[in-house]
Design a protein around this motif. Structure first.
Motif, PDB file in Angstrom:
ATOM      1  N   GLU A   1       0.815  -1.217   0.000  1.00  0.00           N
ATOM      2  CA  GLU A   1       0.000   0.000   0.000  1.00  0.00           C
ATOM      3  C   GLU A   1       0.847   1.264   0.000  1.00  0.00           C
ATOM      4  O   GLU A   1       0.412   2.320  -0.473  1.00  0.00           O
ATOM      5  N   THR A   2       2.066   1.181   0.534  1.00  0.00           N
ATOM      6  CA  THR A   2       2.935   2.356   0.561  1.00  0.00           C
ATOM      7  C   THR A   2       3.479   2.675  -0.826  1.00  0.00           C
ATOM      8  O   THR A   2       3.962   3.793  -1.066  1.00  0.00           O
ATOM      9  N   GLU A   3       3.402   1.728  -1.749  1.00  0.00           N
ATOM     10  CA  GLU A   3       3.840   2.008  -3.118  1.00  0.00           C
ATOM     11  C   GLU A   3       3.011   3.129  -3.739  1.00  0.00           C
ATOM     12  O   GLU A   3       3.483   3.843  -4.633  1.00  0.00           O
ATOM     13  N   SER A   4       1.774   3.303  -3.262  1.00  0.00           N
ATOM     14  CA  SER A   4       0.940   4.395  -3.762  1.00  0.00           C
ATOM     15  C   SER A   4       1.571   5.749  -3.453  1.00  0.00           C
ATOM     16  O   SER A   4       1.454   6.698  -4.238  1.00  0.00           O
ATOM     17  N   MET A   5       2.258   5.840  -2.323  1.00  0.00           N
ATOM     18  CA  MET A   5       2.944   7.082  -1.962  1.00  0.00           C
ATOM     19  C   MET A   5       4.066   7.390  -2.945  1.00  0.00           C
ATOM     20  O   MET A   5       4.251   8.540  -3.375  1.00  0.00           O
ATOM     21  N   VAL A   6       4.821   6.364  -3.309  1.00  0.00           N
ATOM     22  CA  VAL A   6       5.891   6.537  -4.287  1.00  0.00           C
ATOM     23  C   VAL A   6       5.318   7.002  -5.622  1.00  0.00           C
ATOM     24  O   VAL A   6       5.848   7.914  -6.268  1.00  0.00           O
TER      25      VAL A   6
ATOM     26  N   ILE B   1       0.840  11.949   3.037  1.00  0.00           N
ATOM     27  CA  ILE B   1       0.961  11.145   4.250  1.00  0.00           C
ATOM     28  C   ILE B   1       0.129   9.874   4.124  1.00  0.00           C
ATOM     29  O   ILE B   1      -0.907   9.859   3.469  1.00  0.00           O
ATOM     30  N   GLU B   2       0.606   8.806   4.745  1.00  0.00           N
ATOM     31  CA  GLU B   2      -0.127   7.543   4.743  1.00  0.00           C
ATOM     32  C   GLU B   2      -0.928   7.413   6.029  1.00  0.00           C
ATOM     33  O   GLU B   2      -0.445   7.743   7.115  1.00  0.00           O
ATOM     34  N   ILE B   3      -2.157   6.923   5.905  1.00  0.00           N
ATOM     35  CA  ILE B   3      -3.037   6.759   7.055  1.00  0.00           C
ATOM     36  C   ILE B   3      -3.676   5.370   7.037  1.00  0.00           C
ATOM     37  O   ILE B   3      -3.636   4.666   6.023  1.00  0.00           O
ATOM     38  N   ASP B   4      -4.302   5.011   8.136  1.00  0.00           N
ATOM     39  CA  ASP B   4      -5.187   3.859   8.179  1.00  0.00           C
ATOM     40  C   ASP B   4      -6.508   4.279   7.546  1.00  0.00           C
ATOM     41  O   ASP B   4      -6.978   5.396   7.787  1.00  0.00           O
ATOM     42  N   PRO B   5      -7.122   3.436   6.708  1.00  0.00           N
ATOM     43  CA  PRO B   5      -8.383   3.834   6.061  1.00  0.00           C
ATOM     44  C   PRO B   5      -9.449   4.312   7.038  1.00  0.00           C
ATOM     45  O   PRO B   5     -10.276   5.161   6.699  1.00  0.00           O
TER      46      PRO B   5
ATOM     47  N   ASP C   1      -5.406   3.364  -2.101  1.00  0.00           N
ATOM     48  CA  ASP C   1      -4.282   2.492  -2.422  1.00  0.00           C
ATOM     49  C   ASP C   1      -4.687   1.507  -3.510  1.00  0.00           C
ATOM     50  O   ASP C   1      -5.800   1.582  -4.071  1.00  0.00           O
ATOM     51  N   LEU C   2      -3.813   0.555  -3.814  1.00  0.00           N
ATOM     52  CA  LEU C   2      -4.070  -0.389  -4.898  1.00  0.00           C
ATOM     53  C   LEU C   2      -5.261  -1.297  -4.608  1.00  0.00           C
ATOM     54  O   LEU C   2      -5.852  -1.866  -5.524  1.00  0.00           O
TER      55      LEU C   2
ATOM     56  N   LEU D   1      -4.009   7.589   1.423  1.00  0.00           N
ATOM     57  CA  LEU D   1      -3.141   8.757   1.430  1.00  0.00           C
ATOM     58  C   LEU D   1      -3.952  10.034   1.594  1.00  0.00           C
ATOM     59  O   LEU D   1      -5.073  10.135   1.103  1.00  0.00           O
ATOM     60  N   VAL D   2      -3.352  10.989   2.285  1.00  0.00           N
ATOM     61  CA  VAL D   2      -3.873  12.353   2.302  1.00  0.00           C
ATOM     62  C   VAL D   2      -2.846  13.217   1.588  1.00  0.00           C
ATOM     63  O   VAL D   2      -1.672  13.236   1.981  1.00  0.00           O
TER      64      VAL D   2
END
Length: 288
Positions: free
Chosen positions: A90-95, A245-249, A273-274, A280-281
């Motif tokens: 899910e952090t790949e969405s930030m990239v 920033i990454e968050i919990d849904p 995310d995927l 993400l915010v």
């Protein structure tokens, strides 16, 4: 001595074939494909000792990424250990979002990129490998010296130049905001779980608590602290900026409200995310 085909057929009870294959391939120092292409290969004594050690740790509940000390993220292989979070898909969405913003810039524009709470360094390293580093100053911070040691090794492994600094969120980089940039991008995957959420997730019990738990009623205390730091950097207001920033849904509504509180003039969006979950915010300057 048994060859790879025989070892796989005899695999240890209680270990699924995909997990066993990862452990076996790591023990012999080869990719998983090697197991299928060379079933007749007979490992020596040392690889067999390593496999036994890996299996023992795996049975004791250690995540496979910690056992093998490696994890794939954004198509790259990263070193991980007990000092870092295990990089997640899910952090790949930030990239992807950060690279998208960098690509929008005109040739020659100067970019300051900062990854806060970098952990293994997977986010800045993946961005640097994807885009190169022309006209981009890349900084990453973390409060954990152990995590920064891992991050520096990952940057060296992938031959990218990133300035890693130890400290609390943006404090180690305050002086950088005195230099004008065409765009400032800040990414952050900070601890956002409450103690209750952490305790209810058995799969993360071996990961560093300090990298997971914000320990307040909604898990957003560290993001609020980050937002407060940003608003004190008045120089940031003279440039375009992008916060991701990454968050919990489950935090989407509260995170959106918090962002609006500190950045009332900004463009604020929730990105999925995927897996289609609010993840993400994105907070962008109105000058964007």
């Amino acid at each position: 001595m048994l060859n790879l085909k025989q070892i796989r057929a005899k695999k240890s009870a209680g270990v699924a074939i995909p997990d066993f294959d990862i452990l076996l391939a790591t023990a012999i120092g080869q990719p998983r494909e090697y197991l299928y292409a060379h079933p007749e290969f007979t490992p020596g004594l040392w690889p067999r000792i390593k496999l036994a050690y890996f299996l023992r740790r795996f049975r004791r509940g250690w995540p496979i990424a910690y056992v093998t000390e490696r994890k794939e993220f954004f198509g790259l292989n990263f070193l991980v250990n007990k000092h870092t979070l295990i990089p997640r898909p899910e952090t790949e969405s930030m990239v992807e979002e950060a690279t998208k913003e960098i690509r929008k810039q005109k040739k020659g524009n100067s970019i300051l990129f900062i990854d806060v709470g970098t952990g293994s360094g997977c986010v800045p390293v993946a961005i640097a490998k994807t885009l190169g580093q022309e006209n981009t100053t890349m900084i990453a911070t973390d409060i954990s010296s152990g995590a920064l040691r891992v991050a520096r090794k990952n940057a060296k492994r992938h031959n990218v130049k990133i300035d890693f600094r130890r400290g609390d969120l943006l404090k180690p980089v305050r002086s950088l905001f005195l230099t004008p940039y065409s765009l400032v991008i800040i990414t952050a995957n900070l601890p956002y779980l409450t103690t209750t959420q952490f305790q209810s997730e058995p799969t993360i019990q071996r990961e560093p608590k300090t990298a997971l738990i914000a320990d307040d009623k909604d898990g957003l205390s560290l993001y609020e602290k980050l937002f407060q730091q940003i608003t004190t950097l008045t120089e940031l207001g003279t440039a375009n900026y992008e916060l991701i920033i990454e968050i919990d849904p489950r935090q989407a509504t509260a995170a959106l409200a918090l962002a609006k509180k500190y950045f009332p003039e900004a463009n604020i969006e929730i990105k999925k995310d995927l897996a289609g979950r609010d993840r993400l915010v994105e907070i962008s300057s109105s000058a964007k």
